[in-house]
Design an enzyme around this catalytic site. Structure first.
Site, mmCIF file in Angstrom:
data_model
loop_
_atom_site.group_PDB
_atom_site.id
_atom_site.type_symbol
_atom_site.label_atom_id
_atom_site.label_comp_id
_atom_site.label_asym_id
_atom_site.label_seq_id
_atom_site.Cartn_x
_atom_site.Cartn_y
_atom_site.Cartn_z
ATOM 1 N N HIS A 275 133.935 -27.097 50.854
ATOM 2 C CA HIS A 275 133.460 -28.298 51.645
ATOM 3 C C HIS A 275 132.191 -28.373 51.521
ATOM 4 C CE1 HIS A 275 136.791 -31.553 51.886
ATOM 5 N NE2 HIS A 275 137.356 -30.268 52.186
ATOM 6 N N ASP B 112 134.634 -27.084 40.939
ATOM 7 C CA ASP B 112 135.869 -26.458 40.480
ATOM 8 C C ASP B 112 135.927 -26.177 38.973
ATOM 9 O OD1 ASP B 112 137.104 -27.053 42.788
ATOM 10 O OD2 ASP B 112 137.825 -29.356 41.903
ATOM 11 N N GLY C 64 149.018 -29.891 41.757
ATOM 12 C CA GLY C 64 149.229 -29.923 43.342
ATOM 13 C C GLY C 64 149.088 -29.302 43.783
ATOM 14 N N SER D 140 143.016 -30.159 37.198
ATOM 15 C CA SER D 140 142.140 -31.626 36.820
ATOM 16 C C SER D 140 140.661 -31.018 36.458
ATOM 17 C CB SER D 140 141.943 -32.192 37.756
ATOM 18 O OG SER D 140 141.545 -32.008 39.567
ATOM 19 N N SER E 58 143.134 -26.350 41.266
ATOM 20 C CA SER E 58 141.782 -27.400 40.231
ATOM 21 C C SER E 58 142.548 -27.489 38.747
ATOM 22 C CB SER E 58 140.680 -26.236 39.753
ATOM 23 O OG SER E 58 140.127 -26.718 41.182
#
Ligand code: GLA
Length: 385
Positions: free
Chosen positions: A41, A178, A128, A134, A132
Protein backbone atom coordinates in the site's frame (compact mmCIF):
# COMPACT_ATOMS: atom_id res chain seq x y z
CA UNK A 1 -1.05 -28.76 0.15
CA UNK A 2 -0.66 -28.17 -3.55
CA UNK A 3 2.37 -27.16 -5.52
CA UNK A 4 1.89 -25.57 -8.91
CA UNK A 5 4.73 -24.69 -11.19
CA UNK A 6 4.83 -23.83 -14.86
CA UNK A 7 8.06 -25.13 -16.37
CA UNK A 8 9.41 -23.44 -19.52
CA UNK A 9 8.43 -26.53 -21.53
CA UNK A 10 4.90 -26.28 -20.21
CA UNK A 11 4.75 -22.60 -21.21
CA UNK A 12 5.48 -23.63 -24.80
CA UNK A 13 2.79 -26.32 -24.62
CA UNK A 14 0.20 -23.86 -23.31
CA UNK A 15 1.17 -21.47 -26.10
CA UNK A 16 0.86 -24.18 -28.79
CA UNK A 17 -2.59 -25.17 -27.51
CA UNK A 18 -3.78 -21.56 -27.53
CA UNK A 19 -2.27 -20.84 -30.96
CA UNK A 20 -4.02 -23.90 -32.38
CA UNK A 21 -7.37 -22.29 -31.50
CA UNK A 22 -6.63 -19.41 -33.89
CA UNK A 23 -5.95 -19.65 -37.61
CA UNK A 24 -2.78 -17.73 -38.43
CA UNK A 25 -2.05 -16.15 -34.99
CA UNK A 26 0.31 -13.18 -34.76
CA UNK A 27 1.87 -14.71 -31.65
CA UNK A 28 1.39 -15.85 -28.07
CA UNK A 29 2.43 -13.61 -25.16
CA UNK A 30 2.74 -14.27 -21.44
CA UNK A 31 2.76 -12.05 -18.38
CA UNK A 32 3.43 -13.28 -14.84
CA UNK A 33 1.75 -12.84 -11.48
CA UNK A 34 3.85 -11.30 -8.72
CA UNK A 35 4.70 -11.58 -5.08
CA UNK A 36 5.50 -8.35 -3.32
CA UNK A 37 8.42 -8.97 -0.97
CA UNK A 38 7.80 -5.75 0.97
CA UNK A 39 6.30 -2.28 0.44
CA UNK A 40 2.55 -2.74 0.75
CA UNK A 41 0.00 0.00 0.00
CA UNK A 42 2.92 2.29 -0.72
CA UNK A 43 2.53 2.45 -4.52
CA UNK A 44 -0.42 4.85 -4.52
CA UNK A 45 1.41 6.91 -1.87
CA UNK A 46 4.35 7.58 -4.22
CA UNK A 47 6.42 5.18 -2.10
CA UNK A 48 8.74 2.20 -2.61
CA UNK A 49 7.84 -1.45 -3.41
CA UNK A 50 9.99 -4.55 -3.90
CA UNK A 51 8.15 -7.28 -5.87
CA UNK A 52 9.36 -10.36 -7.73
CA UNK A 53 7.63 -11.81 -10.81
CA UNK A 54 6.34 -15.39 -10.44
CA UNK A 55 6.80 -18.34 -12.80
CA UNK A 56 2.97 -18.49 -13.01
CA UNK A 57 1.64 -16.49 -15.94
CA UNK A 58 -1.36 -15.70 -18.10
CA UNK A 59 -1.00 -16.51 -21.80
CA UNK A 60 -2.68 -14.60 -24.63
CA UNK A 61 -2.79 -15.60 -28.30
CA UNK A 62 -3.92 -13.05 -30.85
CA UNK A 63 -4.87 -12.77 -34.52
CA UNK A 64 -6.07 -9.79 -36.50
CA UNK A 65 -9.56 -9.48 -37.95
CA UNK A 66 -10.73 -6.82 -40.36
CA UNK A 67 -14.14 -5.84 -38.97
CA UNK A 68 -13.04 -3.65 -36.03
CA UNK A 69 -14.40 -6.17 -33.51
CA UNK A 70 -12.57 -7.30 -30.36
CA UNK A 71 -13.43 -10.88 -29.43
CA UNK A 72 -11.97 -12.53 -26.32
CA UNK A 73 -12.30 -16.14 -25.16
CA UNK A 74 -10.77 -17.57 -22.00
CA UNK A 75 -9.87 -21.11 -21.02
CA UNK A 76 -11.27 -20.26 -17.58
CA UNK A 77 -14.62 -18.73 -18.64
CA UNK A 78 -17.61 -20.07 -20.49
CA UNK A 79 -18.74 -16.78 -21.99
CA UNK A 80 -16.92 -15.11 -24.88
CA UNK A 81 -16.69 -11.30 -24.93
CA UNK A 82 -17.33 -9.42 -28.16
CA UNK A 83 -17.59 -5.70 -28.83
CA UNK A 84 -16.86 -3.15 -31.51
CA UNK A 85 -13.48 -1.72 -30.45
CA UNK A 86 -14.54 1.87 -31.03
CA UNK A 87 -17.45 1.40 -28.60
CA UNK A 88 -15.38 0.14 -25.66
CA UNK A 89 -15.11 2.80 -22.96
CA UNK A 90 -15.15 3.10 -19.15
CA UNK A 91 -18.51 1.79 -17.94
CA UNK A 92 -19.27 -0.20 -21.12
CA UNK A 93 -17.84 -3.56 -19.95
CA UNK A 94 -17.81 -5.41 -16.66
CA UNK A 95 -16.50 -8.71 -15.29
CA UNK A 96 -13.29 -10.46 -16.37
CA UNK A 97 -13.45 -9.10 -19.92
CA UNK A 98 -13.22 -5.51 -18.68
CA UNK A 99 -9.51 -6.09 -17.97
CA UNK A 100 -8.83 -7.07 -21.59
CA UNK A 101 -11.22 -4.57 -23.17
CA UNK A 102 -9.76 -1.93 -20.83
CA UNK A 103 -6.32 -2.36 -22.38
CA UNK A 104 -7.72 -1.85 -25.87
CA UNK A 105 -9.44 1.32 -24.67
CA UNK A 106 -6.30 2.64 -22.93
CA UNK A 107 -4.07 1.95 -25.96
CA UNK A 108 -6.54 3.66 -28.30
CA UNK A 109 -6.89 6.55 -25.85
CA UNK A 110 -3.08 6.92 -25.92
CA UNK A 111 -3.36 7.45 -29.68
CA UNK A 112 -2.61 3.95 -31.02
CA UNK A 113 -4.60 2.53 -33.92
CA UNK A 114 -5.70 -1.05 -33.18
CA UNK A 115 -7.09 -3.55 -35.69
CA UNK A 116 -10.01 -5.84 -34.83
CA UNK A 117 -8.67 -8.86 -32.94
CA UNK A 118 -9.46 -12.34 -31.71
CA UNK A 119 -7.78 -13.09 -28.40
CA UNK A 120 -7.69 -16.41 -26.56
CA UNK A 121 -6.32 -16.33 -23.01
CA UNK A 122 -5.33 -18.98 -20.49
CA UNK A 123 -4.67 -17.80 -16.93
CA UNK A 124 -2.29 -19.95 -14.86
CA UNK A 125 -1.87 -17.54 -11.94
CA UNK A 126 -4.02 -18.81 -9.06
CA UNK A 127 -7.18 -16.67 -8.92
CA UNK A 128 -8.07 -14.67 -5.80
CA UNK A 129 -4.73 -15.45 -4.17
CA UNK A 130 -3.42 -11.90 -4.03
CA UNK A 131 -0.83 -12.83 -6.67
CA UNK A 132 -2.12 -10.46 -9.35
CA UNK A 133 -3.84 -12.70 -11.82
CA UNK A 134 -5.57 -9.53 -13.05
CA UNK A 135 -2.30 -7.75 -13.91
CA UNK A 136 -1.08 -10.93 -15.63
CA UNK A 137 -4.23 -10.90 -17.78
CA UNK A 138 -4.01 -7.19 -18.57
CA UNK A 139 -0.31 -7.25 -19.38
CA UNK A 140 -0.40 -10.39 -21.56
CA UNK A 141 -3.32 -8.86 -23.49
CA UNK A 142 -1.40 -5.58 -23.83
CA UNK A 143 1.62 -7.29 -25.43
CA UNK A 144 -0.67 -9.31 -27.71
CA UNK A 145 -2.58 -6.22 -28.86
CA UNK A 146 0.63 -4.27 -29.49
CA UNK A 147 1.92 -7.12 -31.66
CA UNK A 148 -1.34 -7.27 -33.62
CA UNK A 149 -1.17 -3.50 -34.17
CA UNK A 150 2.53 -3.54 -35.10
CA UNK A 151 3.41 -1.34 -32.12
CA UNK A 152 6.87 -1.79 -30.61
CA UNK A 153 5.88 -1.26 -26.99
CA UNK A 154 7.85 0.88 -24.60
CA UNK A 155 7.38 -1.03 -21.33
CA UNK A 156 7.02 2.09 -19.17
CA UNK A 157 4.28 3.39 -21.47
CA UNK A 158 2.61 -0.01 -21.23
CA UNK A 159 2.66 0.22 -17.44
CA UNK A 160 0.73 3.50 -17.74
CA UNK A 161 -1.80 2.04 -20.21
CA UNK A 162 -2.38 -1.12 -18.17
CA UNK A 163 -2.84 0.95 -14.99
CA UNK A 164 -5.53 3.01 -16.72
CA UNK A 165 -7.20 -0.18 -17.96
CA UNK A 166 -7.49 -1.52 -14.42
CA UNK A 167 -8.52 1.66 -12.66
CA UNK A 168 -10.71 3.32 -15.29
CA UNK A 169 -12.36 0.38 -17.09
CA UNK A 170 -12.17 -2.56 -14.65
CA UNK A 171 -12.93 -0.18 -11.77
CA UNK A 172 -10.19 -1.32 -9.37
CA UNK A 173 -8.34 1.74 -8.00
CA UNK A 174 -4.96 -0.01 -7.69
CA UNK A 175 -1.56 1.66 -7.64
CA UNK A 176 0.64 0.15 -10.39
CA UNK A 177 2.76 -2.29 -8.38
CA UNK A 178 1.32 -5.36 -10.11
CA UNK A 179 1.60 -4.15 -13.71
CA UNK A 180 5.13 -2.84 -13.15
CA UNK A 181 6.26 -6.20 -11.73
CA UNK A 182 4.53 -8.13 -14.54
CA UNK A 183 6.10 -6.01 -17.30
CA UNK A 184 9.55 -5.23 -15.86
CA UNK A 185 10.38 -8.16 -13.55
CA UNK A 186 13.68 -10.00 -14.12
CA UNK A 187 14.71 -13.55 -13.39
CA UNK A 188 16.77 -13.92 -10.20
CA UNK A 189 15.99 -10.34 -9.18
CA UNK A 190 13.51 -8.32 -7.21
CA UNK A 191 12.42 -5.00 -8.69
CA UNK A 192 12.81 -1.89 -6.55
CA UNK A 193 10.12 0.50 -7.77
CA UNK A 194 10.07 4.13 -6.73
CA UNK A 195 6.57 5.42 -7.36
CA UNK A 196 7.67 9.04 -6.87
CA UNK A 197 8.95 8.99 -10.44
CA UNK A 198 8.13 5.40 -11.56
CA UNK A 199 11.82 4.49 -11.83
CA UNK A 200 12.94 0.91 -11.23
CA UNK A 201 16.16 -0.91 -10.46
CA UNK A 202 16.79 -4.62 -10.13
CA UNK A 203 18.09 -6.05 -6.85
CA UNK A 204 19.55 -9.59 -6.80
CA UNK A 205 17.13 -11.96 -5.02
CA UNK A 206 18.61 -15.45 -4.68
CA UNK A 207 17.66 -16.77 -1.23
CA UNK A 208 18.67 -20.27 -2.34
CA UNK A 209 22.33 -19.18 -2.36
CA UNK A 210 22.00 -18.46 1.38
CA UNK A 211 20.28 -21.80 2.11
CA UNK A 212 16.86 -20.15 2.26
CA UNK A 213 13.57 -20.55 0.48
CA UNK A 214 10.67 -18.16 -0.02
CA UNK A 215 7.38 -19.95 0.61
CA UNK A 216 4.20 -18.40 -0.73
CA UNK A 217 1.17 -19.63 1.20
CA UNK A 218 -2.22 -19.04 -0.40
CA UNK A 219 -4.71 -18.93 2.49
CA UNK A 220 -7.62 -19.37 0.07
CA UNK A 221 -9.44 -16.78 2.16
CA UNK A 222 -11.31 -14.40 -0.12
CA UNK A 223 -10.41 -10.81 -0.86
CA UNK A 224 -11.50 -8.28 -3.42
CA UNK A 225 -9.94 -4.96 -4.35
CA UNK A 226 -12.97 -3.66 -6.14
CA UNK A 227 -14.97 -3.53 -2.90
CA UNK A 228 -14.55 -1.38 0.14
CA UNK A 229 -11.37 -2.09 2.09
CA UNK A 230 -8.74 -1.23 -0.51
CA UNK A 231 -10.47 1.96 -1.66
CA UNK A 232 -11.10 3.17 1.88
CA UNK A 233 -7.43 2.70 2.83
CA UNK A 234 -6.47 4.72 -0.21
CA UNK A 235 -8.90 7.50 0.74
CA UNK A 236 -7.58 7.56 4.32
CA UNK A 237 -4.02 7.95 3.04
CA UNK A 238 -5.10 10.82 0.80
CA UNK A 239 -6.94 12.43 3.73
CA UNK A 240 -3.83 12.12 5.94
CA UNK A 241 -1.67 13.71 3.22
CA UNK A 242 -4.16 16.58 2.90
CA UNK A 243 -4.14 17.10 6.64
CA UNK A 244 -0.33 17.25 6.63
CA UNK A 245 -0.40 19.48 3.58
CA UNK A 246 1.97 17.24 1.59
CA UNK A 247 1.36 16.00 -2.00
CA UNK A 248 1.57 12.36 -0.84
CA UNK A 249 2.52 10.41 2.28
CA UNK A 250 5.93 9.82 0.67
CA UNK A 251 6.72 13.38 1.66
CA UNK A 252 5.66 12.86 5.30
CA UNK A 253 8.18 12.13 8.06
CA UNK A 254 7.86 10.22 11.33
CA UNK A 255 7.73 13.54 13.23
CA UNK A 256 4.88 14.79 11.03
CA UNK A 257 2.74 11.94 12.33
CA UNK A 258 2.32 13.78 15.66
CA UNK A 259 0.23 16.32 13.79
CA UNK A 260 -2.35 13.64 12.97
CA UNK A 261 -3.64 13.13 16.54
CA UNK A 262 -3.77 9.57 17.79
CA UNK A 263 -6.60 8.08 15.78
CA UNK A 264 -7.05 6.05 12.62
CA UNK A 265 -5.44 8.48 10.14
CA UNK A 266 -2.27 8.51 12.21
CA UNK A 267 -2.08 4.71 12.22
CA UNK A 268 -2.69 4.51 8.46
CA UNK A 269 -0.03 7.14 7.77
CA UNK A 270 2.40 5.50 10.22
CA UNK A 271 2.14 2.26 8.26
CA UNK A 272 3.00 4.01 5.00
CA UNK A 273 5.85 6.11 6.40
CA UNK A 274 7.48 3.17 8.23
CA UNK A 275 6.85 0.74 5.35
CA UNK A 276 8.68 2.96 2.85
CA UNK A 277 11.65 3.00 5.24
CA UNK A 278 11.46 -0.79 5.62
CA UNK A 279 11.71 -1.23 1.84
CA UNK A 280 14.86 0.91 1.76
CA UNK A 281 16.26 -1.02 4.75
CA UNK A 282 15.48 -4.36 3.07
CA UNK A 283 17.42 -3.35 -0.02
CA UNK A 284 20.39 -2.31 2.16
CA UNK A 285 20.20 -5.59 4.08
CA UNK A 286 20.15 -7.55 0.79
CA UNK A 287 23.17 -5.58 -0.43
CA UNK A 288 25.01 -6.73 2.74
CA UNK A 289 23.69 -10.30 2.49
CA UNK A 290 22.06 -9.83 5.92
CA UNK A 291 19.12 -12.23 5.57
CA UNK A 292 18.35 -12.17 9.30
CA UNK A 293 17.60 -8.46 8.99
CA UNK A 294 15.51 -9.05 5.85
CA UNK A 295 13.42 -11.51 7.87
CA UNK A 296 12.99 -9.04 10.75
CA UNK A 297 11.83 -6.35 8.35
CA UNK A 298 9.27 -8.74 6.79
CA UNK A 299 7.83 -9.51 10.22
CA UNK A 300 7.76 -5.84 11.25
CA UNK A 301 5.93 -5.09 8.00
CA UNK A 302 3.30 -7.68 8.86
CA UNK A 303 2.76 -6.21 12.34
CA UNK A 304 2.32 -2.78 10.77
CA UNK A 305 -0.30 -4.09 8.31
CA UNK A 306 -2.09 -6.02 11.03
CA UNK A 307 -2.15 -3.30 13.69
CA UNK A 308 -1.85 0.06 11.92
CA UNK A 309 -3.25 -0.51 8.43
CA UNK A 310 -5.68 -3.24 9.57
CA UNK A 311 -5.68 -5.27 6.36
CA UNK A 312 -4.69 -8.69 7.69
CA UNK A 313 -7.09 -11.46 8.68
CA UNK A 314 -7.04 -14.50 10.96
CA UNK A 315 -5.76 -16.88 8.26
CA UNK A 316 -2.86 -14.60 7.29
CA UNK A 317 -1.89 -14.09 10.94
CA UNK A 318 -1.89 -17.86 11.52
CA UNK A 319 0.46 -18.43 8.56
CA UNK A 320 2.83 -15.74 9.84
CA UNK A 321 2.77 -16.85 13.50
CA UNK A 322 3.12 -20.54 12.64
CA UNK A 323 5.99 -19.95 10.22
CA UNK A 324 7.84 -17.80 12.79
CA UNK A 325 7.28 -20.39 15.53
CA UNK A 326 8.86 -23.09 13.36
CA UNK A 327 12.02 -21.42 12.15
CA UNK A 328 11.11 -18.77 9.55
CA UNK A 329 13.47 -15.78 9.55
CA UNK A 330 10.50 -13.58 8.77
CA UNK A 331 6.96 -13.70 7.40
CA UNK A 332 4.29 -11.30 6.22
CA UNK A 333 1.09 -11.03 4.27
CA UNK A 334 1.61 -9.88 0.68
CA UNK A 335 -0.60 -7.91 -1.71
CA UNK A 336 -3.75 -5.93 -1.02
CA UNK A 337 -4.78 -7.84 2.11
CA UNK A 338 -8.10 -9.06 3.55
CA UNK A 339 -7.12 -12.63 2.53
CA UNK A 340 -4.88 -13.86 -0.27
CA UNK A 341 -1.33 -14.98 0.37
CA UNK A 342 1.46 -14.68 2.93
CA UNK A 343 5.18 -15.22 2.39
CA UNK A 344 7.71 -16.81 4.72
CA UNK A 345 11.49 -16.76 4.41
CA UNK A 346 12.62 -20.12 5.75
CA UNK A 347 15.83 -22.16 5.92
CA UNK A 348 15.50 -24.69 3.10
CA UNK A 349 15.75 -27.62 5.49
CA UNK A 350 12.78 -26.30 7.46
CA UNK A 351 10.50 -25.64 4.48
CA UNK A 352 8.81 -29.04 4.77
CA UNK A 353 8.14 -28.66 8.46
CA UNK A 354 6.83 -25.09 8.17
CA UNK A 355 4.54 -26.21 5.35
CA UNK A 356 3.21 -29.14 7.39
CA UNK A 357 2.72 -27.01 10.53
CA UNK A 358 0.78 -24.36 8.63
CA UNK A 359 -1.44 -27.06 7.08
CA UNK A 360 -2.04 -28.56 10.54
CA UNK A 361 -2.92 -25.18 12.03
CA UNK A 362 -5.44 -24.57 9.23
CA UNK A 363 -6.98 -28.01 9.81
CA UNK A 364 -7.25 -27.26 13.56
CA UNK A 365 -9.21 -24.12 12.75
CA UNK A 366 -11.46 -26.02 10.34
CA UNK A 367 -10.28 -23.86 7.40
CA UNK A 368 -9.75 -25.03 3.81
CA UNK A 369 -6.25 -26.42 3.23
CA UNK A 370 -3.86 -23.65 2.12
CA UNK A 371 -1.85 -23.88 -1.09
CA UNK A 372 1.93 -23.54 -1.16
CA UNK A 373 3.65 -22.25 -4.28
CA UNK A 374 7.31 -22.21 -5.15
CA UNK A 375 8.34 -18.63 -5.92
CA UNK A 376 11.65 -18.28 -7.75
CA UNK A 377 12.05 -14.70 -9.02
CA UNK A 378 11.07 -15.02 -12.68
CA UNK A 379 11.04 -12.99 -15.89
CA UNK A 380 8.56 -10.23 -16.72
CA UNK A 381 6.19 -10.45 -19.70
CA UNK A 382 7.59 -12.12 -22.82
CA UNK A 383 6.66 -13.49 -26.26
CA UNK A 384 6.34 -17.26 -26.02
CA UNK A 385 5.96 -17.96 -29.75
C1 GLA B 1 -2.89 -4.60 -4.72
C2 GLA B 1 -2.85 -3.47 -5.70
C3 GLA B 1 -1.46 -2.85 -5.76
C4 GLA B 1 -0.92 -2.51 -4.39
C5 GLA B 1 -1.11 -3.69 -3.43
C6 GLA B 1 -0.75 -3.36 -2.02
O1 GLA B 1 -2.12 -5.67 -5.18
O2 GLA B 1 -3.22 -3.92 -6.97
O3 GLA B 1 -1.48 -1.70 -6.59
O4 GLA B 1 -1.52 -1.36 -3.89
O5 GLA B 1 -2.44 -4.18 -3.45
O6 GLA B 1 0.61 -3.13 -1.90
Amino acid sequence: MTAERVEPGEAREIAETLAARLVDPVGVFAAPGRVNLIGEHTDYNAGLCLPIALPHATYAAVRRRDDGVLSVASAQQEDRFEAVLAEVSPGSVDGWASYVAGVAWALRDAGHVLPGMDLVVDGRVPLGSGLSSSAALICSAALAMCAAAGIDPDRQALVAATMRAESEVAGAPTGGLDQTAALLGEEGHALLIDFRDHTTRTVPWQPGDAGLELLVVDTRASHSHADGGYGSRREECEAAARELDVPSLREATATDLDRLGDGRLRRRARHVVTEVQRVADTVSALDRGDWTRVGELFTASHASMRDDFEISCAELDVVVDTALAHGALGARMTGGGFGGSAIALVPTERAGEVTARVAAAFADHGWNAPGVLPAPASAGAWQVR
